[in-house]
Scaffold this active site. Structure first.
Site, PDB file in Angstrom:
ATOM      1  N   GLU A 172       1.076  -1.337  13.782  1.00 41.05           N
ATOM      2  CA  GLU A 172       2.090  -1.924  12.895  1.00 41.05           C
ATOM      3  C   GLU A 172       1.786  -3.401  12.705  1.00 41.05           C
ATOM      4  OE1 GLU A 172       4.706  -0.635  11.319  1.00 41.05           O
ATOM      5  OE2 GLU A 172       5.238   1.242  12.347  1.00 41.05           O
ATOM      6  N   HIS A 178      -0.421   4.181   6.115  1.00 38.53           N
ATOM      7  CA  HIS A 178       0.658   5.160   6.190  1.00 38.53           C
ATOM      8  C   HIS A 178       0.908   5.761   4.807  1.00 38.53           C
ATOM      9  CE1 HIS A 178       4.885   6.032   8.123  1.00 38.53           C
ATOM     10  NE2 HIS A 178       4.135   7.099   8.037  1.00 38.53           N
ATOM     11  N   HIS A 237       0.271   0.301   9.373  1.00 44.13           N
ATOM     12  CA  HIS A 237       1.641   0.256   8.869  1.00 44.13           C
ATOM     13  C   HIS A 237       2.053  -1.202   8.666  1.00 44.13           C
ATOM     14  CE1 HIS A 237       2.657   4.392  10.526  1.00 44.13           C
ATOM     15  NE2 HIS A 237       1.717   4.063  11.386  1.00 44.13           N
ATOM     16  N   ASP A 246       3.672   1.629   2.961  1.00 42.72           N
ATOM     17  CA  ASP A 246       3.017   0.608   3.783  1.00 42.72           C
ATOM     18  C   ASP A 246       1.556   0.971   4.077  1.00 42.72           C
ATOM     19  OD1 ASP A 246       4.216   2.707   5.385  1.00 42.72           O
ATOM     20  OD2 ASP A 246       3.886   1.505   7.177  1.00 42.72           O
TER      21      ASP A 246
HETATM   22 ZN    ZN Z   1       4.549   3.098   8.363  1.00 45.89          ZN
END
Ligand code: ZN
Length: 194
Positions: free
Chosen positions: A121, A158, A39, A168
């Site tokens: 992330e 994602h 992400h 993303d």
């Molecule tokens: Zn995401």
């Protein structure tokens, strides 16, 4: 560098700062973790400093701090890892537990990707190049995780799990570069997309 080591609950023993999130629960029984989801996030969008992302994952973000944060009120999300642009790694959830990062999602015909994935992330935005230090740190985490989770073999964005809803990690993320960084490290992660 060698593979990062995790404890039995899937927390990094070194190489990361632990910031335990309340936003997680148990995976379904017998869930095999097969997927790593990449992400990006930045709060406010495009702002790469400060503690707002960590605050969001810890459930303590003051949503009055910025106009764009009002949409985040009440949102309970997390990821296993947040990799900052400096290469700093923050872990929020142990690998054995289910973090809340993918939302409504499907991977290779299977819904509810949080059940069988880990979430990573990157501090970033879709169209902003990711620094080498950050890519390297993310690869180190993924290579280590693939040692701790023997069924981990896929890596996807994602955007691949929720097309039309999520974009993303965006066009600035180089899949060839990530696969190059992972290659030859005893790491099985491969991408099922061109
Ligand atoms: Zn995401």
């Amino acid at each position: 560098m060698g593979a990062l080591k995790f404890d039995a609950q899937g927390w990094l023993i070194s190489g990361a700062r632990r910031s335990a999130s309340p936003h997680y629960d148990e995976r379904p029984k017998d869930a095999e973790v097969t997927l790593a989801v990449i992400h990006n996030i930045s709060l406010p969008a495009g702002f790469f400093e400060g503690g707002a992302v960590e605050d969001l994952f810890l459930g303590r973000l003051d949503c009055n701090r910025h106009p764009s944060f009002s949409a985040l009120a009440g949102l309970r999300v997390s990821a296993h890892f947040f990799v900052r642009r400096t290469g700093e790694v923050i872990q929020f959830v142990g690998l054995q537990d289910r973090a809340w990062h993918a939302g409504v999602s499907e991977f290779l015909g299977r819904p509810a990707c949080n059940d069988f994935s880990i979430g990573l992330e990157l501090e970033g935005a879709d169209d902003t190049p990711y620094p080498d230090l950050q890519m390297q740190a993310a690869a180190d985490v993924l290579a280590g995780a693939s040692t701790a989770l023997p069924n981990l073999k896929w890596i996807a964005g994602h955007c691949d799990l929720a097309p039309g809803r999520k974009t993303d990690p965006g066009p600035a993320f180089s899949w060839p570069e990530m696969l190059r960084l992972l290659n030859g490290r005893g790491c099985l992660l491969t991408r099922p997309y061109p």
